[in-house]
Design a protein around this motif. Structure first.
Motif, short mmCIF file in Angstrom:
data_model
loop_
_atom_site.label_atom_id
_atom_site.label_comp_id
_atom_site.label_asym_id
_atom_site.label_seq_id
_atom_site.Cartn_x
_atom_site.Cartn_y
_atom_site.Cartn_z
N VAL A 54 0.84 -1.19 0.00
CA VAL A 54 0.00 0.00 0.00
C VAL A 54 0.88 1.25 0.00
CG1 VAL A 54 -1.61 1.33 1.40
CG2 VAL A 54 -1.98 -1.11 1.07
N ARG A 55 1.91 1.23 0.86
CA ARG A 55 2.80 2.39 0.92
C ARG A 55 3.45 2.65 -0.45
NH1 ARG A 55 5.52 5.27 4.45
NH2 ARG A 55 5.01 4.05 6.28
N ALA A 56 3.96 1.57 -1.06
CA ALA A 56 4.64 1.74 -2.35
C ALA A 56 3.67 2.22 -3.42
CB ALA A 56 5.28 0.42 -2.77
N ASN A 57 2.42 1.74 -3.34
CA ASN A 57 1.41 2.21 -4.29
C ASN A 57 1.17 3.71 -4.15
OD1 ASN A 57 -0.40 0.46 -6.15
ND2 ASN A 57 0.13 -0.90 -4.46
N ILE A 58 1.03 4.15 -2.89
CA ILE A 58 0.72 5.56 -2.66
C ILE A 58 1.92 6.44 -3.07
CG2 ILE A 58 0.13 7.27 -0.90
CD1 ILE A 58 -1.28 5.06 0.64
N GLU A 59 3.12 5.95 -2.75
CA GLU A 59 4.31 6.74 -3.04
C GLU A 59 4.66 6.78 -4.52
OE1 GLU A 59 7.74 5.33 -1.04
OE2 GLU A 59 7.15 6.08 0.92
N PHE A 60 4.12 5.82 -5.25
CA PHE A 60 4.63 5.57 -6.60
C PHE A 60 4.66 6.80 -7.52
CE2 PHE A 60 4.64 3.49 -10.81
CZ PHE A 60 5.86 2.89 -10.68
N PRO A 61 3.56 7.59 -7.58
CA PRO A 61 3.61 8.75 -8.48
C PRO A 61 4.74 9.73 -8.11
CG PRO A 61 1.39 8.41 -7.64
CD PRO A 61 2.28 7.47 -6.89
N LEU A 62 5.06 9.79 -6.83
CA LEU A 62 6.14 10.69 -6.41
C LEU A 62 7.49 10.10 -6.77
CD1 LEU A 62 4.83 11.82 -2.90
CD2 LEU A 62 4.44 12.84 -5.14
N LYS A 63 7.59 8.78 -6.60
CA LYS A 63 8.84 8.10 -6.94
C LYS A 63 9.17 8.31 -8.42
CE LYS A 63 10.87 3.51 -6.93
NZ LYS A 63 10.54 2.10 -6.92
N VAL A 64 8.14 8.15 -9.26
CA VAL A 64 8.35 8.33 -10.69
C VAL A 64 8.82 9.74 -10.99
CG1 VAL A 64 7.20 8.33 -12.93
CG2 VAL A 64 6.68 6.56 -11.27
N ARG A 65 8.34 10.69 -10.18
CA ARG A 65 8.72 12.08 -10.42
C ARG A 65 10.04 12.46 -9.75
NH1 ARG A 65 3.70 11.77 -11.57
NH2 ARG A 65 2.68 13.29 -12.91
N GLY A 66 10.68 11.47 -9.17
CA GLY A 66 12.00 11.71 -8.62
C GLY A 66 12.02 12.46 -7.30
N ILE A 67 10.90 12.44 -6.58
CA ILE A 67 10.87 13.07 -5.25
C ILE A 67 11.70 12.19 -4.29
CG2 ILE A 67 9.37 13.92 -3.41
CD1 ILE A 67 8.77 15.18 -6.13
N ASP A 68 12.46 12.84 -3.39
CA ASP A 68 13.35 12.02 -2.56
C ASP A 68 12.57 11.24 -1.50
OD1 ASP A 68 13.72 13.05 0.28
OD2 ASP A 68 13.86 14.90 -0.89
N LYS A 69 13.27 10.24 -0.97
CA LYS A 69 12.62 9.20 -0.18
C LYS A 69 11.89 9.72 1.06
CE LYS A 69 13.95 4.41 0.55
NZ LYS A 69 15.06 3.48 0.78
N THR A 70 12.53 10.63 1.80
CA THR A 70 11.91 11.10 3.04
C THR A 70 10.64 11.89 2.74
OG1 THR A 70 13.68 12.74 2.93
CG2 THR A 70 13.77 11.16 4.74
N GLU A 71 10.72 12.73 1.70
CA GLU A 71 9.55 13.53 1.36
C GLU A 71 8.40 12.63 0.89
OE1 GLU A 71 10.52 16.71 -1.28
OE2 GLU A 71 8.43 17.39 -1.41
N ARG A 72 8.79 11.61 0.14
CA ARG A 72 7.81 10.63 -0.34
C ARG A 72 7.11 9.95 0.83
NH1 ARG A 72 11.66 7.76 -4.19
NH2 ARG A 72 11.28 5.91 -2.93
#
Lengths: 343, 276
Positions: A102-120
């Motif tokens: 669930v966490r990875a799903n929610i974070e995914f659009p930010l991850k693709v956009r290169g947002i750093d891990k803590t902010e994600r």
């Protein structure tokens, strides 16, 4: 907390100018123009196959319009990729990534956009909290109920803080109780996010309760745009009159209830069984719903009319001949050829 | 219930009997190979089915005389190369046939599939000539390159890629993924069980190649394990079981791969079963 435009552009009015989408010979959307104001909750309502989903997908960028222009803010987005439109989409099927938590799903659009891990992680935590998903962050979507999955889909949409949310029948896979709850949650989310929502449904209850405005569609064309009350009180056509409202509006053939060549409509709650005046009809069914009774009458071979009555009243019986009337001030008049409203 | 149990018991009895017969047919050669490889060479032909004496000498001889270490290494290099490239090329082509839109897609796919109808033996000579003209006889590339792509893998993966819901693809494009990203982040992880099966299949097929390595290796150093076993047979006439021992040694790595991959396969299958 979820101030919009953090990762996007933040201007969120939508303007459709003469948009058409054809699939071969099928005109799914036919020359539609529509203005959706910033922060509005616009409902696209219609029966299945009316083109509402296609129109939504055109806004989101998942379909290229055959003709016409789509503006988001002041930017023409016809040639802009979905990911660059500052639009998030919630699908009827949820479309979660089954192999990600669930966490990875929610974070995914930010991850693709290169947002750093803590902010994600922070953004995902916030979105999960808003939607009550914190206890489920480490689960896989397969281990969640339908309602929880839908909330994950919502969380994945809000985490990007887009200016526009497109929702394609997001509640139709939920049971009735959950649907009512989630309906309220989405409305609350709209207030909280201050974003523009475009919401597709075939359910008029959702349309009436959630939208600031409703666009009623039929055969690829918008029949009427207005606030839920306007659409209910002054339907622009026979189709709208019968699509909105349960049971639908009674439509009496031209020349029966009043002289003239137009059709006359009356809501079931405005239709009365009169003693002497009105249209002759035969009672075919009396349905008891507890708080009310619905009397179904046959006006002629093709026309049915429903009268809502107080169950404590004296109710007619099947086979009775009655006269139906609608007070003049509650009558709606439609052109008998085009079905368009005439008053 | 009591009435049912008799015919049911009778039926399952027949079923088990059939299964036992089949198991014996399949296991018998394996059994004789193991027994023979563990006997001294001069006792192999006496009581060939009875394990009446035991020695590891023949296995040792096979290893040293047959240069099996070198052959195993060659086989491993080729099998790993072939497996890795078959997975890569199958993923790429199957992805294109499932998710990309391009003209004549169905036509090209039909052409791809048509290559399945051509047996390898038909292309053997022409491949041999091509490899020769490239100067690749007795090289790893000569052993591996003709097998780096497989229409079967493309077909198999395309079938599972087609099962991935369209919404998932669209959600990914809304999230900002392009085709490479979608392939890496979503499509490939979702078909991992199939990839495992395909990888296993490719590895086994490559490991068990006999005809091709025999045709393009003339130097002993470049023999694979299967083509090398052939030399073992001709090397020592008074040890008829040397080749049995070699076969056992050749089978060990494949057993290891099977056991390791099988676990992966099962894990992959259960992960895939939990659908979102």
């Amino acid at each position: 907390m979820f101030s919009r435009g953090k990762y996007g552009r933040g201007v969120a009015s939508i303007r459709l100018v003469g948009v058409s989408k054809h699939f071969g010979d099928v005109k799914a959307v036919d020359n539609v123009s529509l203005d959706i104001a910033d922060r509005e909750f616009m409902i696209l309502l219609g029966p299945s196959g009316c083109g509402k989903s296609t129109l939504l997908r055109t806004i989101a960028g998942l379909e290229d319009p055959t003709a016409g222009e789509v503006f988001i803010g002041d930017r023409m987005v016809n040639d802009v990729l979905p990911k660059d439109r500052d639009v998030a989409m919630v699908f009827q099927s949820y479309a979660l990534y089954p192999h990600k938590s669930v966490r990875a799903n929610i974070e995914f659009p930010l991850k693709v956009r290169g947002i750093d891990k803590t902010e994600r992680a922070e953004a995902a935590n916030q979105a999960a909290e808003v939607l009550g998903l914190t206890p489920y962050l480490d689960r896989k979507p397969g281990a969640l109920s339908g309602g929880q999955r839908q909330r994950v889909a919502l969380a994945r949409a809000i985490v990007r803080r887009p200016a526009v949310f497109c929702m394609d029948e997001p509640l139709s896979n939920l049971d009735a109780k959950l649907r009512a709850e989630t309906r309220a949650e989405i409305v609350a989310l709209h207030h909280r996010l201050e974003a523009t929502f475009v919401y597709v449904t075939h359910d008029q209850v959702e349309a009436m309760t959630m939208g600031t405005r409703i666009a009623v569609m039929r055969d690829g064309v918008i029949e009427q745009v207005g606030s839920p009350q306007e659409v209910y009180d002054k339907p622009a056509s026979v189709f709208v009159a019968q699509f909105i409202g349960t049971p639908p509006m009674n439509i009496f053939p031209a020349g029966t209830l009043e002289p003239g060549a137009h059709l006359v409509g009356g809501r079931p709650e405005d239709t009365t069984i009169a003693r002497d005046q009105g249209v002759a009809a035969t009672v075919v069914l009396v349905e008891h719903l507890g708080h009310e009774a619905q009397v179904v009458c046959a006006v002629d071979d093709q026309t049915r009319a429903i009268v809502r009555m107080n169950p404590s009243d004296v109710l007619p019986r099947n086979g009775d001949t009655v006269r139906l009337n609608v007070p003049v001030e509650a009558r709606h008049r439609f052109d008998s050829a085009s079905g368009a409203r005439v008053d | 219930m009591a009435l049912d149990s008799t015919p049911k018991g009778w039926r399952s009895g027949v079923r088990y009997a059939l299964l036992i017969v089949m198991a014996v047919i399949i296991l018998f050669p394996i059994y004789t190979t193991i027994i023979a490889s563990l006997k001294p060479g001069n006792r192999v032909l006496r009581n060939p089915l009875v394990p009446d004496s035991f020695t590891l000498d023949v296995l040792g001889d096979a290893w040293t005389q047959g240069r099996l270490g070198r052959y195993l290494w060659n086989s491993a290099v080729v099998a790993v190369l072939v497996t890795a490239f078959q997975l890569i090329t199958s993923i790429a082509s199957a992805y294109a046939f499932s998710f990309l839109r391009f003209p004549l897609k169905r036509f090209f796919f039909a052409i791809f599939m048509a290559t399945l109808l051509v047996p390898f033996e038909v292309t053997l000579l022409i491949n041999r000539r091509t490899v020769d003209s490239l100067g690749w006889l007795n090289t790893y590339q000569g052993l591996a390159v003709p097998f780096l792509a497989t229409a079967f893998g493309t077909f198999l993966l395309r079938q599972v890629f087609m099962q991935i819901p369209k919404d998932l693809n669209e959600a990914a494009s809304m999230d900002g993924l392009g085709h490479w990203g979608f392939m890496r982040e979503v499509a490939v992880p979702l078909v991992r069980p199939t990839l495992g099966a395909l990888g296993l299949f490719s590895f086994l097929a490559s490991w068990n190649q006999y005809l091709w390595p025999t045709m393009i290796t003339t130097e002993d150093d470049m023999n694979t394990i299967q083509s090398g076993l052939r030399l073992l047979r001709s090397s020592d006439l008074d040890k008829p079981n040397l080749i049995m021992a070699g076969t056992i040694i050749a089978a060990v790595p494949i057993l290891v791969v099977l056991v390791v991959f099988q676990r992966q396969l099962v894990r992959g299958l259960t992960a895939g079963a939990v659908k979102g």
